[in-house]
Design an enzyme around this catalytic site. Sequence first.
Site, PDB file in Angstrom:
ATOM      1  N   SER A  98      44.933  39.343  37.593  1.00 53.51           N
ATOM      2  CA  SER A  98      45.488  38.018  37.831  1.00 53.51           C
ATOM      3  C   SER A  98      45.288  37.540  39.275  1.00 53.51           C
ATOM      4  O   SER A  98      44.163  37.337  39.702  1.00 53.51           O
ATOM      5  CB  SER A  98      46.966  38.045  37.446  1.00 53.51           C
ATOM      6  N   ASP A 241      44.543  30.685  39.432  1.00 56.34           N
ATOM      7  CA  ASP A 241      44.555  32.050  39.954  1.00 56.34           C
ATOM      8  C   ASP A 241      43.355  32.801  39.358  1.00 56.34           C
ATOM      9  O   ASP A 241      42.506  32.199  38.685  1.00 56.34           O
ATOM     10  CB  ASP A 241      45.896  32.739  39.662  1.00 56.34           C
ATOM     11  N   ASP A 243      42.759  34.718  36.903  1.00 47.74           N
ATOM     12  CA  ASP A 243      42.481  34.713  35.464  1.00 47.74           C
ATOM     13  C   ASP A 243      42.856  33.390  34.808  1.00 47.74           C
ATOM     14  O   ASP A 243      42.913  33.288  33.578  1.00 47.74           O
ATOM     15  CB  ASP A 243      43.157  35.895  34.757  1.00 47.74           C
TER      16      ASP A 243
HETATM   17 MG    MG Z   1      47.294  35.086  36.223  1.00 50.02          MG
END
Ligand code: MG
Length: 458
Positions: A98, A241, A243
């Site tokens: 992430s 972000d 992902d």
């Molecule tokens: Mg994320």
Amino acid sequence: MLSRRLFGTNGIRGVANVELTPDFCAKVGLAVGTYFEGGSVLIGRDARLSGPMIASAVISGLLAAGCKVYDMGLAPTPMIQFAVRHFGMDGGIVITASHNPPEYNGIKVLRPDGIELSREQEKEVEEIFFEQKLRPASWSSLGAVRALKGALKAYVRAIEEHVDVEAIRKAHFKVALDPANSVGVLPALELLNDLGCKVALVNGEIDGRFPGRHPEPKPENLGALSQLTRSSGADFGVAYDGDADRSIFVDELGRIQWGDKSFAIVAKWFLARWPGEEVVTPVSSSSLIRDVVEAHGGKVVWTAVGSVVVSHKMLEIGSRLGGEENGGIFFGPHQPVRDGPMSTALMLQILTEERRPLSALMDELPKYYLMKSSVKCPHELKPVVLERLREEFKHMNPLTIDGIRIWFDDGSSILMRPSGTEPIFRLYAEARSEERVKEVIEEHMRIVEGIIREASVR
Ligand code: MG
């Protein structure tokens, strides 16, 4: 990390090749494959350099459990979540850390509905992993792996079903996009181009070292996007972000707007379409969300902090909107998980209907001042301190789902919550003026410090 617990608040996380070694990841793959009973499992990954190594190891474990593996390659988390459900898989795996720095990576496990496992389900995987309940398949029933194609177009078309494509195209938007050198760029460009938007791009090359900026879309990392939004004359900017499940917006004046505000704008639009509905958000969210939701006839349902908790709560009560202050918007009619490209499409829809600049929508929201602080507190005292705080503020009807949150008559509030990882108690205060927020936080720091002092001499 190799304690009796595998999963943290957002999957399994660690430094690549230190904690997430090939043998560890293969064993996780075998445990997850055992959990899915050798069924069909979709796997995808973000841009990190360790992605191919970790995905290969996890795939190896899944194959050893006899799973049919479908490899999506590079893809953002929400697109993988969508694809698991869309293609009727028995489960999914996302290789991502992430917003963490580039040396980290992680393994997220998804159910057939695309949502992360509940804590109870994670415990089943942990039991398989730690108690050697792994079930390797015989040589003749090992799994096979094949590439999965067509997910990107299916995902983008699914997002577009929830907005007025023709109206957005006619509005000729310009959007500044910062996908953090990661996978969000793939569906975002497809989506924005199809919606007739001109795109100004920064950090658009996929590069797992994240050379452009840190992959967490915090204001201090978004200077370039803010500038680009202004210099390109964009209607707004959006940053993802690593992902692309979180999205932070920048208004046309270049002002970075934190996620509670964009969520409030989406909530207002949502409640006009679906009057009286429940909106789910963690106790750490701004009172702004409650103000806006209640002013538009909805009801806020608070949860503990964590995106997976929000998704599961939405399913439990049948809510169709959730959100977090960090830029996670969960639009249930599409899927009840955070989804950056879906949030981007919703913002385009809202601006198309409003015919006003984003700055105007932001400026009419109630204004709150926020202050954060923390007090040192040894882990072993946290439960006692929390208990005392609940006792102390019982008369104020506090919210005690996760830490303790209290509202005062003037609209100010305080959340006092033990950190899950560090030896501290965190305090978040909010008020309608700068002086008042300072007062609220200082007063409650004194109270927490006093209780900790008292608890530690016993
Ligand atoms: Mg994320």
